[in-house]
Design a protein around this motif. Structure first.
Motif, PDB file in Angstrom:
ATOM      1  N   TYR A 140     -15.384   3.264   4.134  1.00 52.52           N
ATOM      2  CA  TYR A 140     -15.317   2.341   2.997  1.00 52.52           C
ATOM      3  C   TYR A 140     -16.041   2.882   1.768  1.00 52.52           C
ATOM      4  CZ  TYR A 140     -13.024  -1.008   5.992  1.00 52.52           C
ATOM      5  OH  TYR A 140     -12.114  -1.630   6.819  1.00 52.52           O
ATOM      6  N   GLN A 141     -17.069   3.704   1.972  1.00 46.09           N
ATOM      7  CA  GLN A 141     -17.683   4.365   0.817  1.00 46.09           C
ATOM      8  C   GLN A 141     -16.664   5.262   0.121  1.00 46.09           C
ATOM      9  OE1 GLN A 141     -21.189   6.454   2.130  1.00 46.09           O
ATOM     10  NE2 GLN A 141     -22.214   4.572   2.793  1.00 46.09           N
ATOM     11  N   ALA A 142     -15.888   6.004   0.909  1.00 45.24           N
ATOM     12  CA  ALA A 142     -14.873   6.888   0.337  1.00 45.24           C
ATOM     13  C   ALA A 142     -13.770   6.089  -0.346  1.00 45.24           C
ATOM     14  CB  ALA A 142     -14.285   7.779   1.425  1.00 45.24           C
ATOM     15  N   LEU A 143     -13.299   5.022   0.282  1.00 51.49           N
ATOM     16  CA  LEU A 143     -12.240   4.206  -0.316  1.00 51.49           C
ATOM     17  C   LEU A 143     -12.719   3.536  -1.601  1.00 51.49           C
ATOM     18  CD1 LEU A 143     -10.695   2.544   2.872  1.00 51.49           C
ATOM     19  CD2 LEU A 143      -9.748   4.429   1.511  1.00 51.49           C
ATOM     20  N   TYR A 144     -13.959   3.101  -1.610  1.00 53.59           N
ATOM     21  CA  TYR A 144     -14.526   2.482  -2.819  1.00 53.59           C
ATOM     22  C   TYR A 144     -14.634   3.513  -3.941  1.00 53.59           C
ATOM     23  CZ  TYR A 144     -17.994   0.309  -5.885  1.00 53.59           C
ATOM     24  OH  TYR A 144     -18.668  -0.187  -6.984  1.00 53.59           O
ATOM     25  N   ARG A 145     -15.053   4.707  -3.607  1.00 48.22           N
ATOM     26  CA  ARG A 145     -15.237   5.760  -4.613  1.00 48.22           C
ATOM     27  C   ARG A 145     -13.924   6.061  -5.334  1.00 48.22           C
ATOM     28  NH1 ARG A 145     -16.694   9.921  -1.399  1.00 48.22           N
ATOM     29  NH2 ARG A 145     -18.719   8.903  -1.187  1.00 48.22           N
ATOM     30  N   TYR A 146     -12.809   5.953  -4.630  1.00 48.99           N
ATOM     31  CA  TYR A 146     -11.519   6.294  -5.222  1.00 48.99           C
ATOM     32  C   TYR A 146     -10.679   5.076  -5.579  1.00 48.99           C
ATOM     33  CZ  TYR A 146     -12.724  11.039  -4.018  1.00 48.99           C
ATOM     34  OH  TYR A 146     -13.375  12.243  -3.947  1.00 48.99           O
ATOM     35  N   GLY A 147     -11.298   3.900  -5.602  1.00 46.27           N
ATOM     36  CA  GLY A 147     -10.640   2.717  -6.126  1.00 46.27           C
ATOM     37  C   GLY A 147      -9.777   1.940  -5.160  1.00 46.27           C
ATOM     38  N   PHE A 148      -9.834   2.250  -3.858  1.00 46.59           N
ATOM     39  CA  PHE A 148      -9.010   1.538  -2.889  1.00 46.59           C
ATOM     40  C   PHE A 148      -9.717   0.319  -2.291  1.00 46.59           C
ATOM     41  CE2 PHE A 148      -7.299   5.895  -2.737  1.00 46.59           C
ATOM     42  CZ  PHE A 148      -5.964   5.626  -2.982  1.00 46.59           C
ATOM     43  N   ALA A 149     -11.043   0.291  -2.341  1.00 45.72           N
ATOM     44  CA  ALA A 149     -11.817  -0.820  -1.770  1.00 45.72           C
ATOM     45  C   ALA A 149     -12.662  -1.472  -2.852  1.00 45.72           C
ATOM     46  CB  ALA A 149     -12.710  -0.325  -0.636  1.00 45.72           C
ATOM     47  N   ALA A 198       0.805  -1.219   0.000  1.00 45.01           N
ATOM     48  CA  ALA A 198       0.000   0.000   0.000  1.00 45.01           C
ATOM     49  C   ALA A 198       0.837   1.267   0.000  1.00 45.01           C
ATOM     50  CB  ALA A 198      -0.921   0.001   1.221  1.00 45.01           C
ATOM     51  N   ARG A 199       0.367   2.259  -0.732  1.00 44.56           N
ATOM     52  CA  ARG A 199       0.935   3.598  -0.672  1.00 44.56           C
ATOM     53  C   ARG A 199       0.108   4.508   0.230  1.00 44.56           C
ATOM     54  NH1 ARG A 199       1.296   5.233  -6.812  1.00 44.56           N
ATOM     55  NH2 ARG A 199      -0.683   4.086  -6.788  1.00 44.56           N
ATOM     56  N   LEU A 200      -1.130   4.098   0.529  1.00 45.49           N
ATOM     57  CA  LEU A 200      -2.019   4.862   1.400  1.00 45.49           C
ATOM     58  C   LEU A 200      -2.221   4.115   2.714  1.00 45.49           C
ATOM     59  CD1 LEU A 200      -4.197   7.043   2.041  1.00 45.49           C
ATOM     60  CD2 LEU A 200      -5.849   5.556   0.847  1.00 45.49           C
ATOM     61  N   LEU A 201      -2.025   4.820   3.827  1.00 42.51           N
ATOM     62  CA  LEU A 201      -2.288   4.264   5.150  1.00 42.51           C
ATOM     63  C   LEU A 201      -3.352   5.106   5.836  1.00 42.51           C
ATOM     64  CD1 LEU A 201      -1.619   2.449   7.631  1.00 42.51           C
ATOM     65  CD2 LEU A 201       0.115   4.167   8.240  1.00 42.51           C
ATOM     66  N   VAL A 202      -4.367   4.446   6.387  1.00 44.70           N
ATOM     67  CA  VAL A 202      -5.403   5.107   7.180  1.00 44.70           C
ATOM     68  C   VAL A 202      -5.218   4.667   8.625  1.00 44.70           C
ATOM     69  CG1 VAL A 202      -7.878   5.400   7.551  1.00 44.70           C
ATOM     70  CG2 VAL A 202      -7.001   5.123   5.218  1.00 44.70           C
ATOM     71  N   VAL A 203      -5.058   5.633   9.520  1.00 46.56           N
ATOM     72  CA  VAL A 203      -4.840   5.331  10.934  1.00 46.56           C
ATOM     73  C   VAL A 203      -6.000   5.871  11.758  1.00 46.56           C
ATOM     74  CG1 VAL A 203      -3.292   5.558  12.906  1.00 46.56           C
ATOM     75  CG2 VAL A 203      -2.345   5.481  10.594  1.00 46.56           C
ATOM     76  N   GLY A 204      -6.718   4.975  12.430  1.00 40.18           N
ATOM     77  CA  GLY A 204      -7.813   5.365  13.296  1.00 40.18           C
ATOM     78  C   GLY A 204      -7.412   5.336  14.755  1.00 40.18           C
ATOM     79  N   LEU A 205      -8.374   5.582  15.631  1.00 41.46           N
ATOM     80  CA  LEU A 205      -8.112   5.580  17.066  1.00 41.46           C
ATOM     81  C   LEU A 205      -8.121   4.162  17.631  1.00 41.46           C
ATOM     82  CD1 LEU A 205      -7.814   6.731  19.909  1.00 41.46           C
ATOM     83  CD2 LEU A 205     -10.266   7.238  19.897  1.00 41.46           C
ATOM     84  N   ALA A 206      -9.277   3.501  17.567  1.00 47.37           N
ATOM     85  CA  ALA A 206      -9.419   2.184  18.192  1.00 47.37           C
ATOM     86  C   ALA A 206     -10.674   1.505  17.658  1.00 47.37           C
ATOM     87  CB  ALA A 206      -9.516   2.329  19.711  1.00 47.37           C
ATOM     88  N   CYS A 266      -3.968   0.204  -0.235  1.00 50.53           N
ATOM     89  CA  CYS A 266      -4.395   0.852   1.001  1.00 50.53           C
ATOM     90  C   CYS A 266      -4.259  -0.120   2.168  1.00 50.53           C
ATOM     91  CB  CYS A 266      -5.844   1.316   0.873  1.00 50.53           C
ATOM     92  SG  CYS A 266      -6.554   2.000   2.391  1.00 50.53           S
ATOM     93  N   TYR A 267      -3.833   0.404   3.313  1.00 56.36           N
ATOM     94  CA  TYR A 267      -3.757  -0.386   4.537  1.00 56.36           C
ATOM     95  C   TYR A 267      -4.439   0.408   5.640  1.00 56.36           C
ATOM     96  CZ  TYR A 267      -1.873  -3.855   7.753  1.00 56.36           C
ATOM     97  OH  TYR A 267      -1.749  -4.886   8.666  1.00 56.36           O
ATOM     98  N   ILE A 268      -5.182  -0.292   6.516  1.00 53.05           N
ATOM     99  CA  ILE A 268      -5.913   0.360   7.599  1.00 53.05           C
ATOM    100  C   ILE A 268      -5.387  -0.147   8.934  1.00 53.05           C
ATOM    101  CG2 ILE A 268      -8.156   0.660   8.695  1.00 53.05           C
ATOM    102  CD1 ILE A 268      -9.431   0.463   5.951  1.00 53.05           C
ATOM    103  N   SER A 269      -5.086   0.780   9.828  1.00 50.17           N
ATOM    104  CA  SER A 269      -4.549   0.431  11.131  1.00 50.17           C
ATOM    105  C   SER A 269      -5.166   1.341  12.189  1.00 50.17           C
ATOM    106  CB  SER A 269      -3.022   0.547  11.124  1.00 50.17           C
ATOM    107  OG  SER A 269      -2.472   0.059  12.327  1.00 50.17           O
ATOM    108  N   ALA A 270      -4.651   1.254  13.419  1.00 50.08           N
ATOM    109  CA  ALA A 270      -5.136   2.091  14.508  1.00 50.08           C
ATOM    110  C   ALA A 270      -4.047   2.209  15.563  1.00 50.08           C
ATOM    111  CB  ALA A 270      -6.408   1.508  15.121  1.00 50.08           C
ATOM    112  N   VAL A 271      -4.160   3.233  16.400  1.00 47.41           N
ATOM    113  CA  VAL A 271      -3.165   3.407  17.454  1.00 47.41           C
ATOM    114  C   VAL A 271      -3.489   2.567  18.683  1.00 47.41           C
ATOM    115  CG1 VAL A 271      -2.411   5.681  16.693  1.00 47.41           C
ATOM    116  CG2 VAL A 271      -4.355   5.500  18.264  1.00 47.41           C
TER     117      VAL A 271
END
Length: 209
Positions: free
Chosen positions: A85-94, A54-62, A111-116
């Motif tokens: 996921y609606q946003a990621l789908y709209r731009y081709g990541f999901a 992935a070149r895009l990382l999404v970091v959430g809280l928990a 794209c990769y999704i993680s959290a702190v």
């Protein structure tokens, strides 16, 4: 040794570093929410997910108590996930705009999704000590994400936690650290990071976390 995504994910799921969070997640999994009474809750720490290249990382809280703590996948089964996921789908990541369960067929590309924090915290508020104990997992993921170019931090806690895991917190003087701001953007030598604006989805106000 956290040298692969498989080893990182196994270590996360087996983690018992934070007794308060483990007790809370397990209690929520036993008591459940009425609308999910027929679900078998995950009730364990939640690993990240996505494309190892992935070149895009999404970091959430928990994880949310009745979202990812129920389904076992980040941002899956709650209103924040619907927006993300609606946003990621709209731009081709999901591969699809919805996320309801671990086996729903969702795939992420680039794209990769993680959290702190990997356990659902009471009141959605992990302590500083709990965030510190969880940080090695995000640090390991960052080491493995060799092609990373853009980081989206969903909320101030996630923003600061990513800066610390990536090493920028200590590399930058306090006045040079980018403060969290909805819609803010900042470039560094190896990546660009930014935070989304506050968005309303139905009656739910989402502020990135």
């Amino acid at each position: 040794m956290l040298s692969s995504f498989t080893s990182v994910n196994r270590a996360i799921v087996a983690c018992t570093r934070c007794p308060r969070l483990r007790a809370y997640c397990e209690r929520v999994a036993r008591e459940k929410k009425r609308e999910f009474s027929d679900w078998e809750y995950w009730g364990k720490p939640v690993p990240g997910l996505g494309d190892p290249q992935a070149r895009l990382l999404v970091v959430g809280l928990a994880p949310a108590a009745h979202g990812a703590n129920r389904t076992g996948r980040m941002f899956t089964g709650d209103s924040s996930g619907n927006w993300l996921y609606q946003a990621l789908y709209r731009y081709g990541f999901a591969s699809q705009p919805t996320a309801v369960a671990r086996d729903d067929g969702l795939k992420l590309t680039d794209c990769y999704i993680s959290a702190v924090a990997r356990c659902a915290p009471p009141g959605n508020k992990p302590t500083l000590a709990e965030l510190e104990r969880c940080r090695p997992y995000l640090e390991a993921e960052l080491r493995l994400l060799q092609r990373l170019r853009v980081v989206v931090t969903l909320g101030r806690v996630a923003h600061d936690g990513w800066l610390k895991a990536a090493g920028w917190w200590t590399r930058l003087a306090p006045r040079e650290r980018p403060a969290f701001a909805h819609g803010g953007s900042r470039r560094c030598r190896t990546a660009r990071w930014f935070s989304p604006p506050t968005i309303r989805v139905g009656r739910t106000r989402i502020q990135g976390n």
